[in-house]
Design a protein around this motif. Structure first.
Motif, short mmCIF file in Angstrom:
data_model
loop_
_atom_site.label_atom_id
_atom_site.label_comp_id
_atom_site.label_asym_id
_atom_site.label_seq_id
_atom_site.Cartn_x
_atom_site.Cartn_y
_atom_site.Cartn_z
N ASN A 10 5.43 -34.34 -20.63
CA ASN A 10 6.17 -33.23 -20.01
C ASN A 10 7.08 -32.51 -20.99
OD1 ASN A 10 7.39 -35.94 -19.56
ND2 ASN A 10 9.19 -34.71 -19.06
N ARG A 11 7.32 -33.10 -22.19
CA ARG A 11 8.14 -32.40 -23.19
C ARG A 11 7.82 -32.98 -24.57
NH1 ARG A 11 13.25 -35.58 -23.86
NH2 ARG A 11 13.14 -37.29 -22.37
N ILE A 13 6.60 -33.98 -28.25
CA ILE A 13 5.32 -34.15 -28.93
C ILE A 13 4.17 -34.27 -27.92
CG2 ILE A 13 4.01 -35.77 -30.39
CD1 ILE A 13 6.75 -36.36 -31.83
N ARG A 33 6.78 -38.72 -15.70
CA ARG A 33 7.45 -39.54 -14.69
C ARG A 33 7.60 -38.77 -13.39
NH1 ARG A 33 12.26 -42.89 -17.57
NH2 ARG A 33 12.52 -41.08 -18.92
N VAL A 53 6.19 -45.53 -17.45
CA VAL A 53 5.64 -46.63 -18.25
C VAL A 53 6.47 -47.91 -18.15
CG1 VAL A 53 4.48 -45.07 -19.87
CG2 VAL A 53 6.75 -45.98 -20.45
N ASN A 77 2.06 -41.82 -26.22
CA ASN A 77 3.13 -41.07 -26.89
C ASN A 77 4.52 -41.34 -26.30
OD1 ASN A 77 4.38 -38.49 -28.20
ND2 ASN A 77 4.62 -38.19 -25.98
N TYR A 146 14.94 -49.82 -31.61
CA TYR A 146 13.90 -48.84 -31.90
C TYR A 146 12.98 -49.36 -33.00
CZ TYR A 146 11.63 -44.34 -32.69
OH TYR A 146 10.70 -43.33 -32.81
N LYS A 150 8.97 -50.56 -32.39
CA LYS A 150 7.85 -49.85 -33.02
C LYS A 150 7.07 -50.79 -33.96
CE LYS A 150 8.31 -45.61 -31.30
NZ LYS A 150 7.29 -44.99 -30.42
N VAL A 179 10.64 -35.01 -36.24
CA VAL A 179 10.18 -33.80 -35.55
C VAL A 179 11.28 -33.22 -34.67
CG1 VAL A 179 8.35 -32.85 -34.09
CG2 VAL A 179 7.89 -34.89 -35.48
N THR A 181 12.46 -32.25 -31.73
CA THR A 181 12.28 -32.41 -30.28
C THR A 181 13.63 -32.88 -29.75
OG1 THR A 181 11.69 -34.73 -30.53
CG2 THR A 181 9.85 -33.16 -30.53
N1 LIG Z 1 10.89 -36.77 -32.70
C1 LIG Z 1 10.83 -37.56 -33.76
O1 LIG Z 1 11.43 -37.25 -34.84
C2 LIG Z 1 10.00 -38.81 -33.74
C3 LIG Z 1 9.90 -39.55 -34.95
C4 LIG Z 1 9.12 -40.71 -34.97
C5 LIG Z 1 8.47 -41.11 -33.81
N2 LIG Z 1 8.59 -40.38 -32.65
C6 LIG Z 1 7.88 -40.87 -31.46
O2 LIG Z 1 7.15 -39.81 -30.87
C7 LIG Z 1 7.02 -40.03 -29.46
C8 LIG Z 1 7.44 -38.77 -28.72
O3 LIG Z 1 8.75 -38.45 -29.12
P1 LIG Z 1 9.44 -37.03 -28.82
O4 LIG Z 1 10.18 -36.67 -30.04
O5 LIG Z 1 8.48 -36.07 -28.23
O6 LIG Z 1 10.53 -37.51 -27.72
P2 LIG Z 1 11.14 -36.76 -26.46
O7 LIG Z 1 11.19 -35.30 -26.69
O8 LIG Z 1 12.40 -37.51 -26.18
O9 LIG Z 1 10.06 -37.06 -25.30
C9 LIG Z 1 9.83 -38.38 -24.90
C10 LIG Z 1 8.76 -38.40 -23.84
O10 LIG Z 1 8.56 -39.78 -23.43
C11 LIG Z 1 8.71 -39.83 -22.02
N3 LIG Z 1 9.21 -41.12 -21.54
C12 LIG Z 1 10.33 -41.78 -21.90
N4 LIG Z 1 10.48 -42.87 -21.14
C13 LIG Z 1 9.44 -42.88 -20.27
C14 LIG Z 1 9.04 -43.73 -19.21
N5 LIG Z 1 9.74 -44.82 -18.86
N6 LIG Z 1 7.89 -43.45 -18.53
C15 LIG Z 1 7.17 -42.37 -18.86
N7 LIG Z 1 7.51 -41.50 -19.82
C16 LIG Z 1 8.63 -41.76 -20.51
C17 LIG Z 1 9.70 -38.72 -21.69
O11 LIG Z 1 9.65 -38.43 -20.30
P3 LIG Z 1 11.00 -37.97 -19.48
O12 LIG Z 1 11.14 -36.50 -19.70
O13 LIG Z 1 10.69 -38.36 -18.07
O14 LIG Z 1 12.15 -38.75 -20.07
C18 LIG Z 1 9.16 -37.62 -22.58
O15 LIG Z 1 8.04 -37.02 -22.00
C19 LIG Z 1 7.91 -41.25 -29.14
O16 LIG Z 1 7.09 -42.39 -29.02
C20 LIG Z 1 8.81 -41.35 -30.36
O17 LIG Z 1 9.28 -42.67 -30.60
C21 LIG Z 1 9.35 -39.25 -32.59
#
Ligand SMILES: NC(=O)c1ccc[n+]([C@@H]2O[C@H](COP(=O)([O-])OP(=O)(O)OC[C@H]3O[C@@H](n4cnc5c(N)ncnc54)[C@H](OP(=O)(O)O)[C@@H]3O)[C@@H](O)[C@H]2O)c1
Length: 224
Positions: A10-11, A13, A33, A53, A77, A146, A150, A179, A181
């Motif tokens: 929903n938001r 990556i 969710r 999840v 993701n 974290y 991972k 990234v 986000t």
């Molecule tokens: N951004 C970075 O710099 C970065 C770097 C390394 C790795 N990552 C990894 O990339 C992935 C995506 O990150 P992002 O930056 O896109 O993060 P984000 O913008 O915070 O988005 C996180 C996503 O995960 C969902 N989520 C969290 N808890 C959940 C749950 N209990 N059930 C279902 N969905 C859930 C969120 O849904 P809600 O809207 O409902 O909360 C949202 O859609 C993650 O695994 C993160 O660890 C990100």
């Protein structure tokens, strides 16, 4: 035309993964969710399915709804991340929450969707992990929950890759970079569309010969 499922769509990556997968003409199922609040996801053309999840019943219900529908690829993701605090600040609840969302959930999602993934031709499973899960790369410490969750995800994928290799699956752990986000924050140097273009290119070109490996979004192999 391949069919993909992306969690946490929903938001961030996950949303961009759905946008780019739909734009190239593949079918994409994005989970959220709260599907009622996933307007941006719907606008990508994705079919929206509910998934929390942290709730094993929600994971199993998703598997049951998709039973009989072949899936070519799964991208785990959904994740949580915040990085402050030292060892004295840790709580059992904090660690359990991180391991639950970032490590246990992805493998339980695989378990629930395995009949659909086995029925698909693509046989691709990718988990969005983090370079912060690399023990070799940990030069600054902190982020206990974290980093450890991972690293656990990386290990779960290593076993998964070995178990499923003879069936022709490719199971990868991928670092998206730092990234821009909600999680990465406004100071992150990598734009989400560039990160996702890279992630999809790595998934597309990888086959069973590299199953179990840990790659950066630019295709570089990363150290454990
Ligand atoms: N951004 C970075 O710099 C970065 C770097 C390394 C790795 N990552 C990894 O990339 C992935 C995506 O990150 P992002 O930056 O896109 O993060 P984000 O913008 O915070 O988005 C996180 C996503 O995960 C969902 N989520 C969290 N808890 C959940 C749950 N209990 N059930 C279902 N969905 C859930 C969120 O849904 P809600 O809207 O409902 O909360 C949202 O859609 C993650 O695994 C993160 O660890 C990100």
């Amino acid at each position: 035309m391949a069919t993909w499922l992306v969690t946490g769509a929903n938001r961030g990556i996950g949303l961009e993964l759905c946008r780019q997968i739909a734009a190239r003409g593949d079918t994409v199922i994005g989970t959220a969710r709260d599907p009622g609040a996933a307007a941006a996801l719907r606008e990508t053309g994705a079919r929206v399915e509910a998934l929390d999840v942290t709730d094993p019943a929600s994971i199993d219900a998703l598997g049951a709804r998709l039973r009989g529908e072949p899936l070519d690829g799964l991208i785990n993701n959904a994740g949580i991340g915040s990085f402050g605090g030292g060892v004295a600040d840790l709580t059992a609840e904090h660690l359990a929450r991180y391991f639950g969302v970032n490590a246990s959930a992805p493998i339980l999602v695989v378990r629930a969707l395995l009949p659909s993934l086995r029925a698909g031709a693509g046989k691709k499973i990718a988990h969005v992990t983090s370079l912060m899960g690399s023990i070799a790369d940990n030069g600054s410490g902190g982020a206990y929950g974290y980093r450890a969750s991972k690293a656990a995800l990386n290990m779960l994928n290593a076993s998964l890759a070995l178990e499923l290799r003879r069936e022709g699956f490719t199971c990868l752990v991928l670092n998206p970079g730092w990234v821009k986000t909600d999680m990465g924050g406004p100071g992150a140097p990598t734009l989400v569309d560039a990160s996702v273009r890279g992630l999809l290119a790595v998934i597309d070109r990888s086959g069973p010969d590299v199953s179990g490996r840990f790659f950066n979004h630019d295709g570089r192999a990363l150290p454990w």
